[in-house]
Design a protein around this motif. Structure first.
Motif, PDB file in Angstrom:
ATOM      1  N   VAL A  97      -3.491 -52.159  -7.845  1.00 27.36           N
ATOM      2  CA  VAL A  97      -4.139 -52.299  -6.548  1.00 27.36           C
ATOM      3  C   VAL A  97      -3.467 -52.731  -5.666  1.00 27.36           C
ATOM      4  O   VAL A  97      -2.412 -53.247  -5.606  1.00 27.36           O
ATOM      5  CB  VAL A  97      -4.833 -53.918  -7.071  1.00 27.36           C
ATOM      6  CG1 VAL A  97      -5.761 -54.139  -5.545  1.00 27.36           C
ATOM      7  CG2 VAL A  97      -6.564 -54.051  -7.672  1.00 27.36           C
ATOM      8  N   GLY A 269     -11.483 -53.414  -6.539  1.00 28.90           N
ATOM      9  CA  GLY A 269     -11.334 -53.538  -5.158  1.00 28.90           C
ATOM     10  C   GLY A 269     -12.248 -54.687  -4.528  1.00 28.90           C
ATOM     11  O   GLY A 269     -12.211 -55.114  -3.161  1.00 28.90           O
ATOM     12  N   ASN A 273     -10.129 -57.699  -2.132  1.00 28.35           N
ATOM     13  CA  ASN A 273      -9.952 -57.878  -0.537  1.00 28.35           C
ATOM     14  C   ASN A 273     -11.841 -57.831  -0.367  1.00 28.35           C
ATOM     15  O   ASN A 273     -12.862 -57.100   0.050  1.00 28.35           O
ATOM     16  CB  ASN A 273      -9.684 -56.639  -0.238  1.00 28.35           C
ATOM     17  CG  ASN A 273      -9.971 -56.930   1.453  1.00 28.35           C
ATOM     18  OD1 ASN A 273     -10.617 -58.513   1.804  1.00 28.35           O
ATOM     19  ND2 ASN A 273      -9.065 -56.440   2.065  1.00 28.35           N
ATOM     20  N   PRO A 277     -13.570 -54.193   0.613  1.00 30.46           N
ATOM     21  CA  PRO A 277     -13.208 -53.880   0.218  1.00 30.46           C
ATOM     22  C   PRO A 277     -12.775 -52.491   0.277  1.00 30.46           C
ATOM     23  O   PRO A 277     -11.916 -51.529  -1.298  1.00 30.46           O
ATOM     24  CB  PRO A 277     -14.754 -53.688  -0.932  1.00 30.46           C
ATOM     25  CG  PRO A 277     -15.661 -54.052  -0.098  1.00 30.46           C
ATOM     26  CD  PRO A 277     -14.562 -54.536   1.112  1.00 30.46           C
ATOM     27  N   GLU A 279     -10.863 -51.182   2.172  1.00 32.83           N
ATOM     28  CA  GLU A 279      -9.898 -50.355   2.201  1.00 32.83           C
ATOM     29  C   GLU A 279      -8.438 -51.259   1.524  1.00 32.83           C
ATOM     30  O   GLU A 279      -7.019 -51.899   1.117  1.00 32.83           O
ATOM     31  CB  GLU A 279      -9.271 -51.764   3.200  1.00 32.83           C
ATOM     32  CG  GLU A 279     -10.121 -50.981   4.695  1.00 32.83           C
ATOM     33  CD  GLU A 279      -9.405 -52.146   5.341  1.00 32.83           C
ATOM     34  OE1 GLU A 279      -9.318 -53.704   5.711  1.00 32.83           O
ATOM     35  OE2 GLU A 279     -10.214 -52.370   6.949  1.00 32.83           O
ATOM     36  N   VAL A 280      -9.417 -51.327  -0.106  1.00 33.87           N
ATOM     37  CA  VAL A 280      -8.138 -51.431  -1.723  1.00 33.87           C
ATOM     38  C   VAL A 280      -8.237 -50.545  -2.251  1.00 33.87           C
ATOM     39  O   VAL A 280      -9.507 -48.753  -2.151  1.00 33.87           O
ATOM     40  CB  VAL A 280      -9.169 -52.567  -1.871  1.00 33.87           C
ATOM     41  CG1 VAL A 280      -7.902 -52.845  -3.380  1.00 33.87           C
ATOM     42  CG2 VAL A 280      -8.943 -53.918  -1.346  1.00 33.87           C
ATOM     43  N   GLU A 281      -7.110 -49.385  -2.874  1.00 34.56           N
ATOM     44  CA  GLU A 281      -7.096 -48.508  -3.546  1.00 34.56           C
ATOM     45  C   GLU A 281      -6.903 -49.336  -4.613  1.00 34.56           C
ATOM     46  O   GLU A 281      -5.851 -50.168  -5.050  1.00 34.56           O
ATOM     47  CB  GLU A 281      -5.858 -47.822  -3.090  1.00 34.56           C
ATOM     48  CG  GLU A 281      -5.966 -46.996  -1.846  1.00 34.56           C
ATOM     49  CD  GLU A 281      -5.212 -46.422  -1.045  1.00 34.56           C
ATOM     50  OE1 GLU A 281      -3.741 -45.921  -2.323  1.00 34.56           O
ATOM     51  OE2 GLU A 281      -5.265 -44.911  -0.565  1.00 34.56           O
ATOM     52  N   VAL A 282      -7.419 -48.457  -6.313  1.00 37.30           N
ATOM     53  CA  VAL A 282      -7.507 -49.381  -7.501  1.00 37.30           C
ATOM     54  C   VAL A 282      -6.935 -47.453  -7.868  1.00 37.30           C
ATOM     55  O   VAL A 282      -7.765 -46.491  -7.486  1.00 37.30           O
ATOM     56  CB  VAL A 282      -8.565 -48.931  -7.950  1.00 37.30           C
ATOM     57  CG1 VAL A 282      -8.586 -49.879  -9.226  1.00 37.30           C
ATOM     58  CG2 VAL A 282      -8.994 -50.545  -6.683  1.00 37.30           C
TER      59      VAL A 282
END
Length: 425
Positions: A97, A269, A273, A277, A279-282
């Motif tokens: 993450v 994600g 956050n 969500p 703005e989150v990279e998985v």
């Protein structure tokens, strides 16, 4: 009538009539002898024994093609076996993450509670994190200009990072509850090489963010976290006290149950956050290795095509050798035909010669390809894997090519009449 009586008497005599058994023996004597398999091999080997150099060069063309095919398949299979072994050891259930981009195009940030929130996901059984120290540059001495960073970054690391990633130590020890609170560091494999550090000890120090840190360990390359290879890792508490770290993670690593990886990835994600969500990279680092394996398979297909071309060239060489052999042995063909050999036997002779030539090249090529594969795989530390279908398929291909290459010369030889063949100079 007088003239007919003696003739009839002569033909009606029992002693003058041919017996059925004698007639069958005469018919058998007129039939051409059948060639047994052993005789076919002997006759077919005549041309190879009388022209050994030409036979060797023709078989070499076949051998090169088969060796290329076997070596390509064997080396790629050994490479994939090594990659599969590495993936099995590292695990494919690692998810990462990291912050993405904001709506305005800026760099997003993970909340300070992101690591704790991710740890609450049921199937997740291991969580760790690193935080990038943006203003902390890493140098071997204080005499190096600030612009020459050599691509080495500094990260704050949790003490359980190594166990979560499955990373191995090359030298020294990993950060623990005690050393993580002091100015100590563990270097990635590439970072240690660039800094010229091969050993650890109390006197081995590097400059991180203007502070001296003692090197306590050096890592082996981390396939699932390559960003750590060029990093200097310091304890989380030491980063906060010595380098003014704000405590926000920049990358969170998670291990989850294999059967729940996809479901965990779908909620990571929003869990890391909840407010943003998007703005989150998985990501799943093992996918990169799987893509590498797929690329290797595509490259293998290309090389197999080249090997097939080499095999085709070898087949043309065999055909050329057989045509020349027919032209040079016309007297032999005519003599055999005049002695009673049938067209079928002549065809069998030259097809058998072509098959023997191809079989010798195929066996030699398979052995050469297996030897090259084993030597290269052992030199790289890979397991030696040579699929049986590659060897059997290579031999089958040589026999097929040999049969096709020798068919036209065999037909041409069988069509020569005895008088025509013997009359030719």
């Amino acid at each position: 009538m007088a003239t007919d009586t003696p003739t009839k008497a002569r033909t009606d005599r029992p002693g003058r009539t041919d017996r059925p058994g004698r007639t069958d023996r005469r018919a058998d004597a007129l039939r051409p002898a059948r060639l047994r398999p052993r005789d076919v091999v002997k006759v077919g080997a005549v041309g190879l024994r009388t022209r050994p150099l030409r036979a060797f060069l023709s078989a070499l063309g076949i051998a090169i093609g088969i060796a290329a095919m076997v070596a390509v398949v064997g080396i790629s299979s050994s490479s994939r076996a090594d990659l599969d072994r590495s993936l099995a050891a590292l695990g494919t259930n690692l998810l990462t993450v990291s912050p993405g981009s904001t709506m305005s195009g800026g760099q997003a940030r993970l909340p300070e509670t992101a690591e704790e929130m991710v740890a609450r996901i049921g199937p997740v059984y291991s969580v760790s994190a690193v935080g990038k120290l943006t203003g902390a540059k890493v140098y071997r001495t204080d005499k190096i200009p600030e612009a020459e960073t050599n691509g080495i970054a500094a990260f704050a690391a949790r003490t359980d990072l190594r166990s979560t990633l499955g990373a191995k130590l090359r030298a020294g020890s990993w950060l623990n509850g005690a050393t993580s609170t002091y100015p100590t560091t563990v270097l990635g494999a590439t970072a240690a090489e660039r800094l010229g550090i091969g050993q650890v000890g109390p006197d081995t120090q590097v400059l991180i963010g203007g502070r001296w840190f003692t090197v306590v360990g050096i890592l082996e390359p981390a396939p699932l976290a390559p960003e750590l290879d060029t990093a200097a890792l310091v304890g989380w508490r030491a980063a906060e006290t010595e380098l003014y770290f704000d405590g926000r993670p920049t990358t969170i690593y998670t291990r989850s149950q294999d059967s729940a990886v996809e479901s965990v990835a779908s909620v990571l994600g929003a869990t890391a956050n909840p407010e943003a969500p998007g703005e989150v990279e998985v990501s799943r680092p093992s996918d990169a290795l799987a893509a590498q394996q797929a690329a290797g398979e595509a490259f293998t297909g290309l090389l197999l095509g080249l090997g097939a071309v080499a095999l085709l060239v070898g087949g043309v060489g065999v055909a050329n050798t057989m045509v020349i052999s027919v032209l040079e042995r016309r007297a032999e063909i005519g003599l055999r035909r005049s002695l009673g050999a049938t067209r079928g036997q002549i065809r069998t002779q030259f097809v058998a010669e072509s098959q023997l030539l191809s079989a010798l090249g195929g066996a030699g090529g398979a052995l050469l390809g297996a030897t090259v594969t084993a030597g290269y795989a052992l030199s790289q530390g890979w397991p030696v894997v040579i699929p049986p279908w590659a060897l059997l398929g290579g031999l089958a291909a040589t026999l097929a090519i040999g049969g096709l290459a020798g068919l036209y010369p065999a037909l041409r030889a069988s069509r020569l009449s005895p008088t025509e063949a013997l009359a030719m100079p």
